[in-house]
Scaffold this active site. Sequence first.
Site, short mmCIF file in Angstrom:
data_model
loop_
_atom_site.label_atom_id
_atom_site.label_comp_id
_atom_site.label_asym_id
_atom_site.label_seq_id
_atom_site.Cartn_x
_atom_site.Cartn_y
_atom_site.Cartn_z
N ASP A 69 1.47 -1.71 -0.19
CA ASP A 69 0.20 0.33 0.09
C ASP A 69 0.59 1.26 0.39
OD1 ASP A 69 -3.05 1.71 0.88
OD2 ASP A 69 -1.96 2.32 1.92
C1 LIG Z 1 3.22 8.25 -5.85
C2 LIG Z 1 2.43 7.64 -7.07
C3 LIG Z 1 1.79 6.55 -6.48
N1 LIG Z 1 2.08 5.10 -7.78
C4 LIG Z 1 1.22 4.68 -7.45
C5 LIG Z 1 1.18 2.87 -7.16
C6 LIG Z 1 0.13 2.49 -6.69
O1 LIG Z 1 -0.49 1.34 -7.00
C7 LIG Z 1 -1.31 3.92 -6.10
C8 LIG Z 1 -1.19 3.35 -5.26
O2 LIG Z 1 -2.51 3.18 -4.44
P1 LIG Z 1 -2.46 1.58 -3.52
O3 LIG Z 1 -3.77 2.03 -2.97
O4 LIG Z 1 -1.22 1.52 -2.87
O5 LIG Z 1 -2.32 0.78 -4.95
P2 LIG Z 1 -3.39 -0.20 -5.82
O6 LIG Z 1 -4.90 0.46 -5.51
O7 LIG Z 1 -2.93 0.62 -6.91
O8 LIG Z 1 -3.57 -0.95 -6.10
P3 LIG Z 1 -3.43 -2.55 -4.82
O9 LIG Z 1 -4.73 -2.15 -3.35
O10 LIG Z 1 -4.77 -3.21 -5.60
O11 LIG Z 1 -2.63 -3.32 -4.25
O12 LIG Z 1 0.04 4.59 -6.52
C9 LIG Z 1 2.49 5.67 -8.26
O13 LIG Z 1 2.27 4.29 -9.73
N2 LIG Z 1 3.42 6.71 -8.72
C10 LIG Z 1 3.76 7.41 -8.54
O14 LIG Z 1 4.95 7.73 -8.53
#
Ligand SMILES: Cc1cn([C@H]2C[C@H](O)[C@@H](COP(=O)(O)OP(=O)(O)OP(=O)(O)O)O2)c(=O)[nH]c1=O
EC number: 3.6.1.9
Length: 193
Positions: A69
């Site tokens: 997360d």
């Molecule tokens: C800050 C940042 C976040 N992110 C993404 C990573 C995570 O996928 C998302 C944060 O949400 P999360 O809730 O961590 O993950 P998710 O809902 O995408 O997937 P799951 O819960 O099924 O594992 O933001 C990027 O891709 N690049 C970035 O620079």
Amino acid sequence: MEIVLASASPRRRALLEMLGVRGFKIIPAETGEEAPDAGPADAVCHIALMKARKVSEECPAGALVIAADTLVYLDGEALGKPKSADEAGAMLRRLSGRDHTVYTGVALVKDGREMTFAESTGVFFRPMSDEEIAAYVKTGEPMDKAGAYGAQGRGAVFIERIDGDFFNVMGLPLCRLVTMLRRFGVDLINTEE
Ligand SMILES: Cc1cn([C@H]2C[C@H](O)[C@@H](COP(=O)(O)OP(=O)(O)OP(=O)(O)O)O2)c(=O)[nH]c1=O
């Protein structure tokens, strides 16, 4: 060993593939993702563990479940994924011209054995004009990402400097993940291939 990625995130999937993990299953965890009233490191670990436990219950014995997360932390406040284009713009205006911290919590669960850790990375944004923010929001890239940006995409142009594991910002801290996987008997460095 069967490895299960408990995530719907295409970035996490791509990062595991990049490490050479072959044939892993993807089972996204359906949790409310309610952050507990705790500091950011504890909060991301807790949510990651909830995701991993949920999916582990559905998996056969011996499966190693990986969940994560990611939160962007600024001024003592957690920024999750924006719910609208307006909210994405507001988040980006707050991030403009200053530094913030990205936290990713990772949970590994196998046959009831649980391990969690959180990694933090400092990210320094250059000042962004309102026009730049509007144009970036229009690309749609901010919408499924914590803090409304993707460091691995167009969002890269706003990042002056990063202090820590870049992959942690993308959603999976690879350096520490590989160390933790070793404790579960998965060695991604010394492979026969
Ligand atoms: C800050 C940042 C976040 N992110 C993404 C990573 C995570 O996928 C998302 C944060 O949400 P999360 O809730 O961590 O993950 P998710 O809902 O995408 O997937 P799951 O819960 O099924 O594992 O933001 C990027 O891709 N690049 C970035 O620079």
